[in-house]
Design an enzyme around this catalytic site. Structure first.
Site, PDB file in Angstrom:
ATOM      1  N   LYS A   1       0.896  -1.150  -0.297  1.00  0.00           N
ATOM      2  CA  LYS A   1      -0.121  -0.043   0.101  1.00  0.00           C
ATOM      3  C   LYS A   1       0.989   1.443   0.235  1.00  0.00           C
ATOM      4  CE  LYS A   1      -3.537   2.379   2.340  1.00  0.00           C
ATOM      5  NZ  LYS A   1      -4.393   2.363   3.280  1.00  0.00           N
TER       6      LYS A   1
ATOM      7  N   ARG B   1     -11.305   9.694   1.747  1.00  0.00           N
ATOM      8  CA  ARG B   1     -11.213  10.912   3.070  1.00  0.00           C
ATOM      9  C   ARG B   1     -12.146  11.619   2.940  1.00  0.00           C
ATOM     10  NH1 ARG B   1      -3.820  10.862   2.389  1.00  0.00           N
ATOM     11  NH2 ARG B   1      -3.844   8.817   2.735  1.00  0.00           N
TER      12      ARG B   1
ATOM     13  N   LYS C   1       0.846  10.527   5.906  1.00  0.00           N
ATOM     14  CA  LYS C   1       0.909   8.698   5.634  1.00  0.00           C
ATOM     15  C   LYS C   1       2.684   8.010   5.437  1.00  0.00           C
ATOM     16  CE  LYS C   1      -3.611   7.830   6.609  1.00  0.00           C
ATOM     17  NZ  LYS C   1      -4.786   7.725   6.337  1.00  0.00           N
TER      18      LYS C   1
ATOM     19  N   GLU D   1       7.717  -6.948   1.396  1.00  0.00           N
ATOM     20  CA  GLU D   1       6.533  -6.731   2.120  1.00  0.00           C
ATOM     21  C   GLU D   1       5.248  -7.635   2.167  1.00  0.00           C
ATOM     22  OE1 GLU D   1       5.419  -4.352   4.596  1.00  0.00           O
ATOM     23  OE2 GLU D   1       6.188  -2.617   4.504  1.00  0.00           O
TER      24      GLU D   1
ATOM     25  N   LYS E   1      -1.967  -1.327  -3.775  1.00  0.00           N
ATOM     26  CA  LYS E   1      -3.294  -0.300  -3.491  1.00  0.00           C
ATOM     27  C   LYS E   1      -2.177   0.814  -3.677  1.00  0.00           C
ATOM     28  CE  LYS E   1      -6.558   1.592  -0.966  1.00  0.00           C
ATOM     29  NZ  LYS E   1      -7.022   2.211   0.501  1.00  0.00           N
TER      30      LYS E   1
ATOM     31  N   SER F   1     -10.509   5.771  -5.095  1.00  0.00           N
ATOM     32  CA  SER F   1     -11.372   6.582  -5.441  1.00  0.00           C
ATOM     33  C   SER F   1     -10.927   7.608  -6.133  1.00  0.00           C
ATOM     34  CB  SER F   1     -11.523   7.316  -3.339  1.00  0.00           C
ATOM     35  OG  SER F   1     -10.036   7.667  -3.210  1.00  0.00           O
TER      36      SER F   1
ATOM     37  N   TYR G   1     -15.244   0.774  -6.730  1.00  0.00           N
ATOM     38  CA  TYR G   1     -16.247   1.924  -7.232  1.00  0.00           C
ATOM     39  C   TYR G   1     -17.273   1.442  -7.695  1.00  0.00           C
ATOM     40  CZ  TYR G   1     -13.767   2.621  -3.105  1.00  0.00           C
ATOM     41  OH  TYR G   1     -13.473   3.704  -1.994  1.00  0.00           O
TER      42      TYR G   1
HETATM   43  C1  PBG Z   1      -8.113   3.185   5.368  1.00  0.00           C
HETATM   44  C2  PBG Z   1      -7.481   3.389   4.041  1.00  0.00           C
HETATM   45  C3  PBG Z   1      -7.455   3.994   2.993  1.00  0.00           C
HETATM   46  C4  PBG Z   1      -7.901   3.744   1.959  1.00  0.00           C
HETATM   47  C5  PBG Z   1      -8.949   2.209   2.640  1.00  0.00           C
HETATM   48  N1  PBG Z   1      -8.195   2.070   3.377  1.00  0.00           N
HETATM   49  C6  PBG Z   1      -7.153   6.019   3.109  1.00  0.00           C
HETATM   50  C7  PBG Z   1      -5.626   5.389   3.516  1.00  0.00           C
HETATM   51  O1  PBG Z   1      -4.967   5.095   3.670  1.00  0.00           O
HETATM   52  O2  PBG Z   1      -5.297   7.495   3.427  1.00  0.00           O
HETATM   53  C8  PBG Z   1      -8.280   4.033   0.672  1.00  0.00           C
HETATM   54  C9  PBG Z   1      -9.010   3.336  -0.655  1.00  0.00           C
HETATM   55  C10 PBG Z   1      -9.797   4.838  -1.842  1.00  0.00           C
HETATM   56  O3  PBG Z   1      -9.470   5.493  -1.739  1.00  0.00           O
HETATM   57  O4  PBG Z   1     -10.635   4.010  -1.666  1.00  0.00           O
HETATM   58  N2  PBG Z   1      -6.283   3.267   5.863  1.00  0.00           N
END
Ligand code: PBG
Length: 324
Positions: A196, A206, A218, A234, A249, A275, A314
């Site tokens: 990720k 968010r 992050k 990982e 991701k 998203s 989505y």
């Molecule tokens: C939470 C999480 C996130 C997403 C999925 N779980 C946001 C992040 O890590 O800031 C993002 C999913 C998306 O953007 O569709 N940890």
């Protein structure tokens, strides 16, 4: 002109093309992310995700029934926590009567066959909007893992089929697996967000959960987009620690990583068409610059071709409709 081989023969019409297609999408490939809110009969469109909603649980249950009837077999749930329930411990995350736990139960009661996956990370519950506990400006690893274990067990207790840790703390998969075993949840799976990346493409998500980090970014836990070998490290560690499914991701900017991960592991690989990727297609389609339906199918096909066994998207409902 004499040609020994004419490649266009295999593309001459739709029937031939379908006979030799290497990649075929089906609704079985999709995981549907759902955003759940408190209240009754609430359906709020997410501003940066046109056509996508945050629904109260009653509306969500109806939606899940519809998804099942369309051949969609798995959902990934996220809840929007009230501000007054947020703190630095994230303790609302393992409240047995929390919105997440109530949602898992209600959905499994209504549609028992639906495969329910749950996001495990503290950000929707954290007053800092971070995925872990904050101490002196730092996101601390080991205390966060203890919290994620409690959260996972509470999801398993409520009936989740898979917990999906999305936090990128070290050692959390092994700790969650051990706790599931010790608590007798031997049928609960782990879908690990293994590779990720710290991505700008999470922005609309968010907005959906009001979970943007309150300070900093992050990058001390999510991966640097510049890295490839680290993604394999990982992922292999998560498999070793007991992940049943691993995930890459975001999706589209990381198709190379998806293929390498697929070639490196013997567990199913999922990808998250996140998203920001949704928002880009929606925005271009709204401007009349792209054919939305074609962009959806081409995008999802690219994930499967690159090695995804499962695609969290989505667009799942649109795709199921387009494929039928
Ligand atoms: C939470 C999480 C996130 C997403 C999925 N779980 C946001 C992040 O890590 O800031 C993002 C999913 C998306 O953007 O569709 N940890």
């Amino acid at each position: 002109m004499y040609l020994q081989r004419r490649n266009r023969i295999l593309r001459k019409n739709a029937a031939v093309r379908s006979l030799v297609a290497e990649t075929v999408l089906t609704p079985n490939d999709f995981i549907v992310p759902l955003f759940i809110d408190e209240g009754q009969n609430v359906k709020t469109e997410i501003a940066s995700m046109p056509g996508y909603y945050r629904n109260s649980l009653d509306v969500t249950v109806k939606e899940v029934k519809e998804l099942w009837s369309m051949g969609l077999k798995s959902i990934l749930i996220f809840v929007k926590s009230k501000d007054e329930l947020k703190d630095n411990t994230g303790k609302e995350a393992w409240n047995p009567d929390g919105l997440m736990q109530r949602s898992i139960k209600a959905i499994k009661d209504a549609v028992p066959e639906m495969v329910v996956m749950t996001d495990v990370a503290l950000d929707p519950y954290s007053s800092y909007g971070h995925d872990g506990i904050v101490k002196d400006g730092e996101i601390v690893n080991d205390e966060t893992v203890d919290a994620l274990v409690k959260m996972s067990i509470s999801h398993a207790h409520a009936g989740a089929d898979f917990v999906a840790p999305s936090d990128m703390m070290d050692g959390r998969i092994g700790a969650i697996r051990e706790a599931l075993e010790e608590s007798g949840f031997t049928n609960t799976g782990i879908m690990a967000y293994s590779a990720k990346y710290a991505s700008c493409f999470y922005g609309p998500f968010r907005d959906a959960l009001d979970s943007a980090p309150g300070f900093g970014d992050k990058k001390t836990y999510q991966m640097n987009p510049a890295n490839r070998i680290e993604a394999i490290k990982e992922t292999l560690m998560d498999v070793e620690e007991g992940a049943d499914i691993v995930m890459v991701k975001p999706g589209l900017p990381y198709l190379d990583i998806l293929r390498e991960v697929k070639d490196a592991v013997q567990v199913p690989v999922s990808v998250y068409n996140i998203s920001g990727e949704y928002a880009m297609i929606k925005a271009a389609a709204k401007m009349g610059w792209l054919d939305e339906d074609k962009a959806i199918i081409e995008t999802l096909t690219a994930f499967k071709r690159a090695g995804a066994d499962l695609i969290a998207t989505y667009f799942a409902k649109d795709a199921a409709r387009l494929l039928s």
